[in-house]
Write an enzyme that holds these catalytic residues in place. Structure first.
Site, PDB file in Angstrom:
ATOM      1  N   ASN A   9       0.831  -1.205   0.000  1.00 58.14           N
ATOM      2  CA  ASN A   9       0.000   0.000   0.000  1.00 58.14           C
ATOM      3  C   ASN A   9       0.867   1.258   0.000  1.00 58.14           C
ATOM      4  O   ASN A   9       0.357   2.366   0.119  1.00 58.14           O
ATOM      5  CB  ASN A   9      -0.921   0.006   1.229  1.00 58.14           C
ATOM      6  CG  ASN A   9      -2.008  -1.055   1.126  1.00 58.14           C
ATOM      7  OD1 ASN A   9      -2.729  -1.120   0.140  1.00 58.14           O
ATOM      8  ND2 ASN A   9      -2.113  -1.906   2.146  1.00 58.14           N
ATOM      9  N   ASP A  76      10.290  -6.710   0.781  1.00 57.63           N
ATOM     10  CA  ASP A  76      10.558  -6.111   2.083  1.00 57.63           C
ATOM     11  C   ASP A  76      11.972  -5.573   2.000  1.00 57.63           C
ATOM     12  O   ASP A  76      12.881  -6.253   1.508  1.00 57.63           O
ATOM     13  CB  ASP A  76      10.425  -7.118   3.227  1.00 57.63           C
ATOM     14  CG  ASP A  76      10.417  -6.413   4.580  1.00 57.63           C
ATOM     15  OD1 ASP A  76       9.792  -5.334   4.675  1.00 57.63           O
ATOM     16  OD2 ASP A  76      11.034  -6.906   5.526  1.00 57.63           O
TER      17      ASP A  76
END
Length: 200
Positions: A9, A76
């Site tokens: 997001n 990540d």
């Protein structure tokens, strides 16, 4: 055209990822584009664990929804500083407590490094990418880029620790580099180059 869903997001991260992978012939979508409102808890001990967990949860949701012919890509990433024994590491986005507060995170990093000089300020950006294809199999890669942590912010571009991360070959911080230049040499670009073979 196959859909590639970016399991994030973070608007800036999505924009960066889109610019790097769109030329591979995928229809790139964000979670918002797909009306997916899921926040995956990043509680892994490594970048790889977090990346795969995010991708897997979104993949499983899409399968339950009945979607077909898609892949899910998640990353990540964060900063590792040698002087701080690899910190902030997987806690990079919430180093100062609040998730995504770049100003507070940069301020804390500078405070933690106030006694460090020269080579002690060396570190690297790390990006782990997990790609789960239509067959449900996951592929995970890691990309890195080395640099030095400046003593003050330089540049308005990028996000996160970019204005503190000095990339020696360019003589600039990631915050000073043009986005098109950063996207050629960043940790994310290096990881995506490794994952490309699975996207072709």
């Amino acid at each position: 055209m196959k859909k590639l869903i970016i399991a994030s997001n973070n608007k800036k991260k999505i924009k960066e990822l889109k610019s790097i992978v769109e030329n591979l012939g995928w229809d790139v979508k964000s979670l918002a584009d797909e009306n997916i409102d899921i926040e995956v808890e990043e509680d892994g001990l490594t970048f790889e664990e977090n990346a795969e967990k995010k991708a897997r949860e979104i993949y499983d949701f899409l399968i339950r929804r009945g979607d077909k012919n898609f892949a899910v890509l998640s990353d990540d990433s964060g900063l590792e500083v040698d002087y701080l024994n690899g910190a902030p590491g997987v806690y990079s986005a919430r180093y100062a407590g609040e998730h995504g507060n770049d100003d507070a995170n940069n301020k804390k990093l500078l405070e933690e490094l106030k006694e460090a000089t020269g080579e002690d300020r060396r570190g690297r950006f790390v990006c782990a990418i997990a790609l789960i294809g239509a067959d449900g199999n996951s592929n995970i890669v890691r990309g890195t880029v080395e640099g030095l942590i400046m003593e003050e912010l330089n540049g308005e571009g990028g996000f996160g620790y970019d204005p503190l991360f000095y990339y020696e070959p360019a003589g600039q911080t990631f915050g000073e580099l043009e986005a098109i230049e950063k996207n050629k040499i960043s940790h994310r670009a290096n990881a995506l180059r490794k994952i490309e073979e699975y996207l072709k």
